[in-house]
Design a protein around this motif. Structure first.
Motif, PDB file in Angstrom:
ATOM      1  N   ALA A 106       4.462   5.802  -1.144  1.00 20.75           N
ATOM      2  CA  ALA A 106       5.260   5.104  -0.714  1.00 20.75           C
ATOM      3  C   ALA A 106       6.832   5.529  -0.917  1.00 20.75           C
ATOM      4  O   ALA A 106       7.583   5.729  -0.067  1.00 20.75           O
ATOM      5  CB  ALA A 106       5.121   3.706  -0.579  1.00 20.75           C
ATOM      6  N   ARG A 107       7.114   5.611  -2.236  1.00 22.02           N
ATOM      7  CA  ARG A 107       8.462   6.004  -2.803  1.00 22.02           C
ATOM      8  C   ARG A 107       8.886   7.407  -2.225  1.00 22.02           C
ATOM      9  O   ARG A 107      10.056   7.587  -1.661  1.00 22.02           O
ATOM     10  CB  ARG A 107       8.527   5.843  -4.110  1.00 22.02           C
ATOM     11  CG  ARG A 107       8.645   4.439  -4.710  1.00 22.02           C
ATOM     12  CD  ARG A 107       8.327   4.424  -6.117  1.00 22.02           C
ATOM     13  NE  ARG A 107       8.707   3.208  -6.993  1.00 22.02           N
ATOM     14  CZ  ARG A 107       8.163   2.874  -8.029  1.00 22.02           C
ATOM     15  NH1 ARG A 107       7.719   3.690  -8.998  1.00 22.02           N
ATOM     16  NH2 ARG A 107       8.479   1.634  -8.607  1.00 22.02           N
ATOM     17  N   ALA A 108       7.847   8.350  -2.187  1.00 19.20           N
ATOM     18  CA  ALA A 108       7.976   9.774  -1.963  1.00 19.20           C
ATOM     19  C   ALA A 108       8.231   9.743  -0.489  1.00 19.20           C
ATOM     20  O   ALA A 108       9.293  10.619  -0.080  1.00 19.20           O
ATOM     21  CB  ALA A 108       7.159  10.550  -2.290  1.00 19.20           C
ATOM     22  N   ALA A 109       7.543   9.020   0.399  1.00 24.83           N
ATOM     23  CA  ALA A 109       7.394   9.260   1.826  1.00 24.83           C
ATOM     24  C   ALA A 109       8.783   8.502   2.383  1.00 24.83           C
ATOM     25  O   ALA A 109       9.336   8.915   3.490  1.00 24.83           O
ATOM     26  CB  ALA A 109       6.189   8.602   2.396  1.00 24.83           C
ATOM     27  N   ILE A 110       9.204   7.256   1.675  1.00 26.71           N
ATOM     28  CA  ILE A 110      10.061   6.342   2.261  1.00 26.71           C
ATOM     29  C   ILE A 110      11.258   6.089   1.440  1.00 26.71           C
ATOM     30  O   ILE A 110      11.414   5.155   0.952  1.00 26.71           O
ATOM     31  CB  ILE A 110       9.568   5.009   2.904  1.00 26.71           C
ATOM     32  CG1 ILE A 110       8.254   5.224   3.721  1.00 26.71           C
ATOM     33  CG2 ILE A 110      10.545   4.324   3.877  1.00 26.71           C
ATOM     34  CD1 ILE A 110       7.370   4.061   3.946  1.00 26.71           C
ATOM     35  N   PRO A 111      12.114   7.001   1.018  1.00 28.48           N
ATOM     36  CA  PRO A 111      13.020   7.022  -0.158  1.00 28.48           C
ATOM     37  C   PRO A 111      14.152   6.019   0.272  1.00 28.48           C
ATOM     38  O   PRO A 111      14.744   5.291  -0.727  1.00 28.48           O
ATOM     39  CB  PRO A 111      13.731   8.232  -0.288  1.00 28.48           C
ATOM     40  CG  PRO A 111      13.622   9.187   1.129  1.00 28.48           C
ATOM     41  CD  PRO A 111      12.014   8.368   1.474  1.00 28.48           C
ATOM     42  N   GLU A 112      14.330   5.522   1.550  1.00 28.16           N
ATOM     43  CA  GLU A 112      15.457   4.357   1.787  1.00 28.16           C
ATOM     44  C   GLU A 112      15.032   3.114   1.568  1.00 28.16           C
ATOM     45  O   GLU A 112      15.808   2.184   1.819  1.00 28.16           O
ATOM     46  CB  GLU A 112      15.766   4.571   3.386  1.00 28.16           C
ATOM     47  CG  GLU A 112      14.414   4.611   4.378  1.00 28.16           C
ATOM     48  CD  GLU A 112      13.878   5.650   4.626  1.00 28.16           C
ATOM     49  OE1 GLU A 112      13.392   5.721   5.860  1.00 28.16           O
ATOM     50  OE2 GLU A 112      13.787   6.726   3.884  1.00 28.16           O
TER      51      GLU A 112
ATOM     52  N   THR B 175      11.781  -4.146   1.217  1.00 30.05           N
ATOM     53  CA  THR B 175      11.139  -4.001  -0.324  1.00 30.05           C
ATOM     54  C   THR B 175       9.593  -4.022  -0.121  1.00 30.05           C
ATOM     55  O   THR B 175       9.001  -4.942   0.438  1.00 30.05           O
ATOM     56  CB  THR B 175      11.949  -5.254  -0.927  1.00 30.05           C
ATOM     57  OG1 THR B 175      13.253  -5.087  -0.986  1.00 30.05           O
ATOM     58  CG2 THR B 175      11.108  -5.053  -2.379  1.00 30.05           C
ATOM     59  N   GLY B 176       9.112  -3.025  -0.828  1.00 33.13           N
ATOM     60  CA  GLY B 176       7.420  -3.249  -0.836  1.00 33.13           C
ATOM     61  C   GLY B 176       6.990  -3.591  -2.157  1.00 33.13           C
ATOM     62  O   GLY B 176       7.604  -2.930  -3.281  1.00 33.13           O
ATOM     63  N   VAL B 177       5.952  -4.274  -2.294  1.00 27.39           N
ATOM     64  CA  VAL B 177       5.203  -4.658  -3.587  1.00 27.39           C
ATOM     65  C   VAL B 177       3.912  -4.628  -3.438  1.00 27.39           C
ATOM     66  O   VAL B 177       3.309  -4.903  -2.446  1.00 27.39           O
ATOM     67  CB  VAL B 177       5.624  -6.225  -4.093  1.00 27.39           C
ATOM     68  CG1 VAL B 177       4.983  -6.503  -5.262  1.00 27.39           C
ATOM     69  CG2 VAL B 177       7.114  -6.273  -3.995  1.00 27.39           C
ATOM     70  N   ASP B 178       3.250  -3.872  -4.517  1.00 24.88           N
ATOM     71  CA  ASP B 178       1.734  -3.485  -4.574  1.00 24.88           C
ATOM     72  C   ASP B 178       1.407  -3.338  -5.988  1.00 24.88           C
ATOM     73  O   ASP B 178       2.110  -2.768  -6.760  1.00 24.88           O
ATOM     74  CB  ASP B 178       1.410  -2.537  -3.601  1.00 24.88           C
ATOM     75  CG  ASP B 178      -0.057  -2.354  -3.274  1.00 24.88           C
ATOM     76  OD1 ASP B 178      -0.239  -2.935  -1.955  1.00 24.88           O
ATOM     77  OD2 ASP B 178      -0.990  -1.813  -4.059  1.00 24.88           O
ATOM     78  N   VAL B 179       0.121  -3.593  -6.130  1.00 26.97           N
ATOM     79  CA  VAL B 179      -0.511  -3.512  -7.301  1.00 26.97           C
ATOM     80  C   VAL B 179      -1.095  -2.107  -7.767  1.00 26.97           C
ATOM     81  O   VAL B 179      -1.068  -1.651  -8.816  1.00 26.97           O
ATOM     82  CB  VAL B 179      -1.712  -4.433  -7.676  1.00 26.97           C
ATOM     83  CG1 VAL B 179      -1.275  -5.443  -7.773  1.00 26.97           C
ATOM     84  CG2 VAL B 179      -2.891  -4.113  -6.584  1.00 26.97           C
TER      85      VAL B 179
ATOM     86  N   GLY C 253       0.809  -1.189   0.054  1.00 28.00           N
ATOM     87  CA  GLY C 253       0.033  -0.034  -0.148  1.00 28.00           C
ATOM     88  C   GLY C 253       0.891   1.367  -0.132  1.00 28.00           C
ATOM     89  O   GLY C 253       1.994   1.478  -0.648  1.00 28.00           O
ATOM     90  N   THR C 254       0.750   2.326   0.832  1.00 26.63           N
ATOM     91  CA  THR C 254       1.385   3.522   0.925  1.00 26.63           C
ATOM     92  C   THR C 254       2.550   3.421   1.819  1.00 26.63           C
ATOM     93  O   THR C 254       3.152   4.319   2.277  1.00 26.63           O
ATOM     94  CB  THR C 254       0.410   4.555   1.536  1.00 26.63           C
ATOM     95  OG1 THR C 254      -0.058   4.168   2.561  1.00 26.63           O
ATOM     96  CG2 THR C 254      -0.787   4.951   0.498  1.00 26.63           C
ATOM     97  N   GLY C 255       2.904   2.164   2.405  1.00 28.43           N
ATOM     98  CA  GLY C 255       3.993   1.932   2.978  1.00 28.43           C
ATOM     99  C   GLY C 255       3.858   1.927   4.498  1.00 28.43           C
ATOM    100  O   GLY C 255       5.005   2.103   5.172  1.00 28.43           O
ATOM    101  N   ALA C 256       2.910   1.501   5.048  1.00 27.52           N
ATOM    102  CA  ALA C 256       2.692   1.856   6.697  1.00 27.52           C
ATOM    103  C   ALA C 256       3.590   0.861   7.457  1.00 27.52           C
ATOM    104  O   ALA C 256       4.283   1.147   8.170  1.00 27.52           O
ATOM    105  CB  ALA C 256       1.227   1.380   6.947  1.00 27.52           C
ATOM    106  N   LEU C 257       3.539  -0.456   6.813  1.00 30.65           N
ATOM    107  CA  LEU C 257       4.411  -1.622   7.572  1.00 30.65           C
ATOM    108  C   LEU C 257       5.955  -1.239   7.342  1.00 30.65           C
ATOM    109  O   LEU C 257       6.655  -1.433   8.226  1.00 30.65           O
ATOM    110  CB  LEU C 257       4.138  -2.755   6.848  1.00 30.65           C
ATOM    111  CG  LEU C 257       4.827  -4.204   7.619  1.00 30.65           C
ATOM    112  CD1 LEU C 257       4.533  -3.970   9.047  1.00 30.65           C
ATOM    113  CD2 LEU C 257       4.326  -5.418   7.032  1.00 30.65           C
ATOM    114  N   THR C 258       6.406  -0.722   6.039  1.00 36.75           N
ATOM    115  CA  THR C 258       7.745  -0.511   5.792  1.00 36.75           C
ATOM    116  C   THR C 258       8.168   0.473   6.673  1.00 36.75           C
ATOM    117  O   THR C 258       9.286   0.450   7.393  1.00 36.75           O
ATOM    118  CB  THR C 258       7.762  -0.140   4.129  1.00 36.75           C
ATOM    119  OG1 THR C 258       7.479  -1.183   3.502  1.00 36.75           O
ATOM    120  CG2 THR C 258       9.302   0.152   4.211  1.00 36.75           C
TER     121      THR C 258
END
Length: 260
Positions: A75-81, A63-67, A45-50
Motif C-alpha cells: 500500500a505504501r508503494a502504490a499510494i505514497p500520498e 491513514t491506513g492501519v493493518d496487521v 490491506g493493500t489499500g483498496a479503500l484508501t
C-alpha cells in the motif's frame, strides 16, 4: 477467522483484492465524506479503500492501519500520498477524536475481537463523525466461494471441518453489524446490502488464486496434500460445468453509525 494468511500482496490482489477494489466504490457511494476529510482505513490491506477515497478526493487525508506487513508495504508503494501503519486496529496509536471518519472494509470477520475494534474506531473519530464497515455475507451472499466451501465439505473430511469452522461465521448476515455498532455506543446506526458482480474468464481464473495460500481460503487449499487437492479440484471443475466465463453476484452487509 483469526487464521488469516497475509504474506503476499500480489497473490492477495488476484484472489480477493480485486473484489475489495470493486466493493470500495458502492461502499463510498453510501457515505458523505466532506472534501479534505481525515479518514481512517481500518484493516486497509493493500489499500483498496484508501485508493478509492483519494481518487474521489485528492485533498483527503487518509491513514491506513493493518496487521499484515506485506500488505502495508504494498500500500505504501502504490499510494505514497497516504500514510500507512502496521498495527492492530483494536489498539491504535492514532489520537482520540482526530479522524472525521473511520472506515473498515471487509475486515470484521477476520478480527479476534470485533467489538474492541469498533470501539477503537469510534474513539479516534470526532463527535458526529461516521464509523462504517462492510463484511461479505458468507452465509448466504457469497456464491463464488460457497461453491468451493460446499464442494470441499462433500468431497473431503477436512473440507467439512474447515467449512464448519470458518464459513458459518454470521457477522455479515442482517442485524449482526447493527448490533455490534449499537453495543459499541454508536448512534443513528443503519444497515444495508451492497453488491458487486464478479466476472471470471474461466475456471482457472477462479481456482488458481487460491493455490498461492493467501487468506482463509488460500491457506486451506494450499495446505491440502496433493491427492486431496486433486480430488477437490476435480469436483470443482465438474461443479463449474463447461469451462468458460462465469459471473457471480457477491453481497456485503454494510453498517454506518455516528459518534456521540
Amino acid at each position: 477467522m483469526s487464521a488469516y494468511i497475509a504474506t503476499d500482496a500480489v497473490a492477495y490482489e488476484h484472489s480477493m483484492g480485486r473484489w475489495s477494489r470493486a466493493l470500495a466504490e458502492p461502499f463510498l457511494d453510501v457515505l458523505d465524506l466532506r472534501p479534505g476529510a481525515k479518514v481512517l482505513d481500518a484493516g486497509c490491506g493493500t489499500g483498496a479503500l484508501t485508493a478509492a477515497i483519494l481518487a474521489r478526493d485528492p485533498t483527503a487525508q487518509a491513514t491506513g492501519v493493518d496487521v499484515g506487513e506485506a500488505y502495508v508495504e504494498a500500500a505504501r508503494a502504490a499510494i505514497p500520498e497516504a500514510r500507512f501503519e502496521v498495527g492492530d486496529i483494536a489498539s491504535m496509536r492514532i489520537p482520540s477524536g482526530s479522524q472525521d471518519a473511520a472506515l473498515g472494509l471487509l475486515v470484521m470477520a477476520f478480527l479476534p475481537d470485533p467489538p474492541a475494534a469498533v470501539k477503537e474506531m469510534a474513539r479516534v473519530t470526532v463527535p458526529g463523525g461516521v464509523v462504517a464497515t462492510a463484511m461479505w455475507d458468507f452465509w448466504g451472499g457469497f456464491p463464488f466461494l460457497r461453491l468451493l466451501a460446499d464442494t470441499a465439505a462433500v468431497v473431503l473430511r477436512e473440507g467439512a471441518e474447515w467449512r464448519d469452522r470458518y464459513w458459518t461465521h454470521p457477522i455479515g448476515t442482517p442485524g449482526r453489524l447493527r448490533s455490534l455498532f449499537e453495543a459499541s455506543g454508536l448512534h443513528d446506526v443503519r444497515e444495508r446490502d451492497i453488491a458487486i458482480r464478479q466476472d471470471f474468464q474461466g475456471f482457472d481464473d477462479w481456482w488458481s488464486p487460491w493455490l498461492t495460500g493467501q487468506g482463509i481460503v488460500g491457506a486451506f487449499v494450499a495446505g491440502l496434500e496433493a491427492p486431496a487437492r486433486g480430488r477437490l479440484e476435480g469436483a470443482l471443475r465438474r461443479a463449474w460445468g463447461a469451462d468458460g466465463p462465469r459471473s457471480f453476484v457477491a453481497t456485503a452487509r454494510m453498517a454506518t453509525g455516528r459518534v456521540a
